[in-house]
Design a protein around this motif. Structure first.
Motif, PDB file in Angstrom:
ATOM      1  N   LEU A 117       0.851  -1.188   0.000  1.00 37.17           N
ATOM      2  CA  LEU A 117       0.000   0.000   0.000  1.00 37.17           C
ATOM      3  C   LEU A 117       0.889   1.241   0.000  1.00 37.17           C
ATOM      4  N   LYS A 118       0.604   2.160  -0.906  1.00 43.34           N
ATOM      5  CA  LYS A 118       1.377   3.397  -1.007  1.00 43.34           C
ATOM      6  C   LYS A 118       0.595   4.530  -0.349  1.00 43.34           C
ATOM      7  N   LEU A 119       1.241   5.249   0.569  1.00 42.60           N
ATOM      8  CA  LEU A 119       0.621   6.358   1.268  1.00 42.60           C
ATOM      9  C   LEU A 119       1.041   7.666   0.607  1.00 42.60           C
ATOM     10  N   ASN A 120       0.091   8.356  -0.004  1.00 36.17           N
ATOM     11  CA  ASN A 120       0.363   9.646  -0.624  1.00 36.17           C
ATOM     12  C   ASN A 120      -0.114  10.737   0.328  1.00 36.17           C
ATOM     13  N   SER A 121       0.832  11.477   0.906  1.00 33.23           N
ATOM     14  CA  SER A 121       0.470  12.452   1.933  1.00 33.23           C
ATOM     15  C   SER A 121       1.469  13.603   1.948  1.00 33.23           C
ATOM     16  N   SER A 122       0.983  14.791   2.319  1.00 29.64           N
ATOM     17  CA  SER A 122       1.866  15.943   2.485  1.00 29.64           C
ATOM     18  C   SER A 122       2.642  15.847   3.789  1.00 29.64           C
ATOM     19  N   SER A 123       2.301  14.857   4.618  1.00 30.62           N
ATOM     20  CA  SER A 123       2.969  14.661   5.908  1.00 30.62           C
ATOM     21  C   SER A 123       3.767  13.362   5.922  1.00 30.62           C
ATOM     22  N   SER A 124       4.345  13.007   4.780  1.00 29.75           N
ATOM     23  CA  SER A 124       5.046  11.725   4.654  1.00 29.75           C
ATOM     24  C   SER A 124       6.162  11.556   5.674  1.00 29.75           C
ATOM     25  N   SER A 125       6.914  12.624   5.936  1.00 38.74           N
ATOM     26  CA  SER A 125       8.036  12.511   6.877  1.00 38.74           C
ATOM     27  C   SER A 125       7.563  12.140   8.272  1.00 38.74           C
ATOM     28  N   ILE A 126       6.391  12.652   8.663  1.00 34.63           N
ATOM     29  CA  ILE A 126       5.829  12.308   9.976  1.00 34.63           C
ATOM     30  C   ILE A 126       5.332  10.869   9.970  1.00 34.63           C
ATOM     31  N   LEU A 127       4.704  10.463   8.879  1.00 32.76           N
ATOM     32  CA  LEU A 127       4.195   9.095   8.790  1.00 32.76           C
ATOM     33  C   LEU A 127       5.345   8.085   8.811  1.00 32.76           C
ATOM     34  N   ILE A 128       6.488   8.454   8.265  1.00 34.28           N
ATOM     35  CA  ILE A 128       7.657   7.566   8.289  1.00 34.28           C
ATOM     36  C   ILE A 128       8.239   7.492   9.703  1.00 34.28           C
ATOM     37  N   GLY A 129       8.461   8.645  10.316  1.00 33.55           N
ATOM     38  CA  GLY A 129       9.023   8.678  11.659  1.00 33.55           C
ATOM     39  C   GLY A 129      10.513   8.379  11.666  1.00 33.55           C
ATOM     40  N   ARG A 130      11.116   8.417  12.850  1.00 33.98           N
ATOM     41  CA  ARG A 130      12.551   8.171  12.970  1.00 33.98           C
ATOM     42  C   ARG A 130      12.866   6.715  12.657  1.00 33.98           C
ATOM     43  N   LYS A 131      13.763   6.508  11.702  1.00 32.56           N
ATOM     44  CA  LYS A 131      14.169   5.162  11.283  1.00 32.56           C
ATOM     45  C   LYS A 131      12.976   4.320  10.829  1.00 32.56           C
ATOM     46  N   GLY A 132      11.899   4.981  10.382  1.00 30.47           N
ATOM     47  CA  GLY A 132      10.742   4.245   9.878  1.00 30.47           C
ATOM     48  C   GLY A 132       9.853   3.651  10.948  1.00 30.47           C
ATOM     49  N   LYS A 133      10.034   4.068  12.213  1.00 32.07           N
ATOM     50  CA  LYS A 133       9.288   3.457  13.315  1.00 32.07           C
ATOM     51  C   LYS A 133       7.783   3.700  13.204  1.00 32.07           C
ATOM     52  N   ASN A 134       7.360   4.903  12.790  1.00 28.92           N
ATOM     53  CA  ASN A 134       5.924   5.176  12.649  1.00 28.92           C
ATOM     54  C   ASN A 134       5.321   4.332  11.535  1.00 28.92           C
ATOM     55  N   LEU A 135       6.043   4.232  10.434  1.00 24.93           N
ATOM     56  CA  LEU A 135       5.572   3.425   9.304  1.00 24.93           C
ATOM     57  C   LEU A 135       5.462   1.962   9.705  1.00 24.93           C
TER      58      LEU A 135
END
Length: 233
Positions: A117-135
């Motif tokens: 699933l691809k998440l298209n968002s203007s807040s991608s960096s927040i959704l990814i989080g540090r080292k991808g932890k949020n993702l």
């Protein structure tokens, strides 16, 4: 079910596991625990841990072992093709919206036991989080949800801004840089905690360097990889 196997190479260990379990290669996941190169007095080996797709391990351990993106399975149609895919898209959209962020969710790829699933968002960096932890956390939740829909056999991979691919490339560079440092210092370096897929990437990347070996250390999902100059313990 979880079992450990040891062979001369990763391929030998995997073949041994497949024969012992009576399974095809795509029916189980592999985590490399340790690699040992050949020396004058000791034969080399690769130790792996096998997790079958129908085992009773928690989803948070199972879902992280597979390679996140398969370029050969990218699809042109990003729209859900059945009720299961529609529910996944709806779940992730609602989850992120309730977090307070905009998102449009598309199908990124489809495989027999995996959906991206691809998440298209203007807040991608927040959704990814540090080292991808949020993702990773959101990926865990959607995999739990997929299990409740009766599809424990399918792994759901979340990605945004091609983070998974960029992370892979970053880890490969880290592996080679660390190997160079270890060879220069003739010592060992302990890397940051990583999920099983990331650890396997480090092990595999350095597997062919003759004077460097790797081993996983720690407990739980996020173990660390130690990169050692041969002979250093």
């Amino acid at each position: 079910m979880v079992k450990d196997y040891e062979g001369k190479t990763e391929k030998d260990a995997i073949e041994m596991a497949a024969n012992d379990l009576g399974l095809e290669r795509d029916q189980f996941d592999v985590e490399i625990l340790e690699t040992q190169k050949n020396t004058l007095f000791k034969k080399g080996f690769v130790k792996i841990r096998v997790h079958t797709l129908d085992d009773s391990k928690p989803v948070e351990e199972k879902e992280a072992y597979s390679s996140p993106v398969s370029s050969s399975s990218l699809v042109a149609n990003p729209m859900p093709q059945d009720e299961f895919e529609s529910k996944l898209v709806e779940f992730v959209t609602e989850l992120i919206t309730k977090m307070g962020y905009d998102v449009k969710v598309d199908i990124m790829f489809r495989e027999e036991h995996k959906i991206g699933l691809k998440l298209n968002s203007s807040s991608s960096s927040i959704l990814i989080g540090r080292k991808g932890k949020n993702l990773d956390a959101m990926q865990l939740l959607v995999n739990v949800y997929a299990g409740r829909l009766g599809r424990e056999d399918v792994r759901i991979i979340l990605d945004t801004e091609n983070y998974r691919i960029r992370r892979e490339e970053s880890l490969v560079r880290l592996a080679y840089t660390t190997a160079d440092k270890v060879r220069s210092s003739r010592n060992s370096i302990l890397l940051e905690p990583m999920n099983p897929f990331e650890r396997r990437l480090i092990h595999t990347t350095l597997n062919d360097i003759p004077d460097v070996e790797t081993k996983s250390e720690g407990d739980g999902l996020y173990k660390q990889v130690r990169v050692l100059y041969k002979g250093i313990r």
